[in-house]
Write a protein that holds these residues in place. Sequence first.
Motif, PDB file in Angstrom:
ATOM      1  N   HIS A 163       4.318   7.441  -0.016  1.00  0.00           N
ATOM      2  CA  HIS A 163       5.158   6.611   0.829  1.00  0.00           C
ATOM      3  C   HIS A 163       4.538   5.234   1.016  1.00  0.00           C
ATOM      4  CE1 HIS A 163       2.349   8.349   3.812  1.00  0.00           C
ATOM      5  NE2 HIS A 163       2.447   7.171   4.360  1.00  0.00           N
ATOM      6  N   PHE A 164       5.369   4.290   1.393  1.00  0.00           N
ATOM      7  CA  PHE A 164       4.938   2.935   1.685  1.00  0.00           C
ATOM      8  C   PHE A 164       4.213   2.981   3.020  1.00  0.00           C
ATOM      9  CE2 PHE A 164       6.467  -1.475   3.088  1.00  0.00           C
ATOM     10  CZ  PHE A 164       5.400  -2.126   2.473  1.00  0.00           C
ATOM     11  N   ALA A 165       2.929   2.703   3.012  1.00  0.00           N
ATOM     12  CA  ALA A 165       2.094   2.900   4.193  1.00  0.00           C
ATOM     13  C   ALA A 165       1.743   1.604   4.912  1.00  0.00           C
ATOM     14  CB  ALA A 165       0.804   3.625   3.790  1.00  0.00           C
ATOM     15  N   GLY A 166       1.867   0.473   4.240  1.00  0.00           N
ATOM     16  CA  GLY A 166       1.531  -0.791   4.878  1.00  0.00           C
ATOM     17  C   GLY A 166       1.426  -1.898   3.862  1.00  0.00           C
ATOM     18  N   HIS A 167       0.997  -3.069   4.337  1.00  0.00           N
ATOM     19  CA  HIS A 167       0.885  -4.204   3.426  1.00  0.00           C
ATOM     20  C   HIS A 167      -0.145  -5.196   3.931  1.00  0.00           C
ATOM     21  CE1 HIS A 167       2.833  -7.306   5.936  1.00  0.00           C
ATOM     22  NE2 HIS A 167       3.381  -6.241   6.494  1.00  0.00           N
ATOM     23  N   LEU A 168      -0.646  -5.970   3.006  1.00  0.00           N
ATOM     24  CA  LEU A 168      -1.495  -7.121   3.304  1.00  0.00           C
ATOM     25  C   LEU A 168      -0.839  -8.321   2.664  1.00  0.00           C
ATOM     26  CD1 LEU A 168      -5.016  -5.848   2.184  1.00  0.00           C
ATOM     27  CD2 LEU A 168      -4.128  -5.910   4.496  1.00  0.00           C
ATOM     28  N   VAL A 188     -12.128  -0.200   4.478  1.00  0.00           N
ATOM     29  CA  VAL A 188     -10.973  -1.035   4.823  1.00  0.00           C
ATOM     30  C   VAL A 188     -11.417  -2.158   5.755  1.00  0.00           C
ATOM     31  CG1 VAL A 188      -8.762  -1.081   6.063  1.00  0.00           C
ATOM     32  CG2 VAL A 188      -9.239   0.756   4.435  1.00  0.00           C
ATOM     33  N   ASP A 189     -12.198  -1.816   6.781  1.00  0.00           N
ATOM     34  CA  ASP A 189     -12.685  -2.836   7.719  1.00  0.00           C
ATOM     35  C   ASP A 189     -13.514  -3.894   7.009  1.00  0.00           C
ATOM     36  OD1 ASP A 189     -11.418  -1.537   9.816  1.00  0.00           O
ATOM     37  OD2 ASP A 189     -13.245  -0.567  10.558  1.00  0.00           O
ATOM     38  N   ALA A 190     -14.355  -3.482   6.071  1.00  0.00           N
ATOM     39  CA  ALA A 190     -15.205  -4.434   5.340  1.00  0.00           C
ATOM     40  C   ALA A 190     -14.358  -5.386   4.491  1.00  0.00           C
ATOM     41  CB  ALA A 190     -16.211  -3.685   4.464  1.00  0.00           C
ATOM     42  N   ILE A 200       0.848  -1.194   0.000  1.00  0.00           N
ATOM     43  CA  ILE A 200       0.000   0.000   0.000  1.00  0.00           C
ATOM     44  C   ILE A 200       0.886   1.248   0.000  1.00  0.00           C
ATOM     45  CG2 ILE A 200      -1.799   1.267   1.246  1.00  0.00           C
ATOM     46  CD1 ILE A 200      -2.313  -1.501   2.737  1.00  0.00           C
ATOM     47  N   TYR A 201       0.723   2.079  -1.005  1.00  0.00           N
ATOM     48  CA  TYR A 201       1.415   3.356  -1.074  1.00  0.00           C
ATOM     49  C   TYR A 201       0.359   4.452  -1.086  1.00  0.00           C
ATOM     50  CZ  TYR A 201       5.572   0.767  -2.458  1.00  0.00           C
ATOM     51  OH  TYR A 201       6.632  -0.093  -2.489  1.00  0.00           O
ATOM     52  N   ASN A 202       0.571   5.501  -0.300  1.00  0.00           N
ATOM     53  CA  ASN A 202      -0.342   6.629  -0.381  1.00  0.00           C
ATOM     54  C   ASN A 202       0.388   7.936  -0.150  1.00  0.00           C
ATOM     55  OD1 ASN A 202      -0.247   6.824   2.455  1.00  0.00           O
ATOM     56  ND2 ASN A 202      -2.051   5.552   2.691  1.00  0.00           N
ATOM     57  N   ARG A 203      -0.335   8.986  -0.403  1.00  0.00           N
ATOM     58  CA  ARG A 203       0.226  10.332  -0.312  1.00  0.00           C
ATOM     59  C   ARG A 203       0.203  10.782   1.141  1.00  0.00           C
ATOM     60  NH1 ARG A 203      -2.390  14.868  -0.427  1.00  0.00           N
ATOM     61  NH2 ARG A 203      -4.322  13.914  -1.133  1.00  0.00           N
ATOM     62  N   PRO A 204       1.338  11.209   1.682  1.00  0.00           N
ATOM     63  CA  PRO A 204       1.354  11.666   3.070  1.00  0.00           C
ATOM     64  C   PRO A 204       0.334  12.782   3.300  1.00  0.00           C
ATOM     65  CG  PRO A 204       3.589  11.508   2.219  1.00  0.00           C
ATOM     66  CD  PRO A 204       2.650  11.300   1.058  1.00  0.00           C
ATOM     67  N   GLY A 205      -0.393  12.664   4.399  1.00  0.00           N
ATOM     68  CA  GLY A 205      -1.336  13.709   4.782  1.00  0.00           C
ATOM     69  C   GLY A 205      -2.706  13.618   4.156  1.00  0.00           C
ATOM     70  N   GLY A 238      -2.097 -11.902   6.703  1.00  0.00           N
ATOM     71  CA  GLY A 238      -1.610 -10.915   7.666  1.00  0.00           C
ATOM     72  C   GLY A 238      -1.468  -9.564   7.019  1.00  0.00           C
ATOM     73  N   GLY A 239      -0.994  -8.628   7.777  1.00  0.00           N
ATOM     74  CA  GLY A 239      -0.782  -7.287   7.252  1.00  0.00           C
ATOM     75  C   GLY A 239      -0.508  -6.317   8.375  1.00  0.00           C
ATOM     76  N   ASP A 240       0.033  -5.177   8.011  1.00  0.00           N
ATOM     77  CA  ASP A 240       0.356  -4.152   8.988  1.00  0.00           C
ATOM     78  C   ASP A 240       0.298  -2.781   8.344  1.00  0.00           C
ATOM     79  OD1 ASP A 240       1.319  -5.674  11.433  1.00  0.00           O
ATOM     80  OD2 ASP A 240       2.618  -6.525   9.891  1.00  0.00           O
ATOM     81  N   ALA A 241      -0.124  -1.798   9.131  1.00  0.00           N
ATOM     82  CA  ALA A 241       0.048  -0.401   8.756  1.00  0.00           C
ATOM     83  C   ALA A 241       1.426   0.001   9.266  1.00  0.00           C
ATOM     84  CB  ALA A 241      -1.032   0.464   9.389  1.00  0.00           C
TER      85      ALA A 241
END
Length: 122
Positions: free
Chosen positions: A78-83, A29-31, A7-12, A44-47
């Motif tokens: 930036h790299f924000a997390g992964h699943l 995201v929860d769904a 997961i990549y996203n724009r800071p802010g 698995g995954g992490d922010a």
Amino acid sequence: MKYMLLIYNRPGFVEELTEAEREALFGEVDAIMQELTESGEMVGGDALADPSRTKTVRAGADGQPAVTDGPFLEAKEHFAGHLTVDVESEERAVEIASRWPDVRYGGRMEVRAIMDGAGTEM
């Protein structure tokens, strides 16, 4: 086959959303996470913490490791997390990544197959 969805996203970008937009985003995201858990596809995954807490290690001019603070100013995302998912096909992994709501807000998802221990897939 296991895939890592990066997961990549724009800071802010989250701070720019209204409270209702943030609730909708996190609800999506929860769904998705619940669906993947119930289907048995979720591995698995992490922010990740804010990129301002990043350290980058690379070879310095003298060949010794050089450690710098991140993020770099020129970075637009930036790299924000992964699943990590275990799915029947690459198409299913891409379908999951396509539904990730950050993509609508300028982010992106990278879909990468995870090699088995022998690395024979390369």
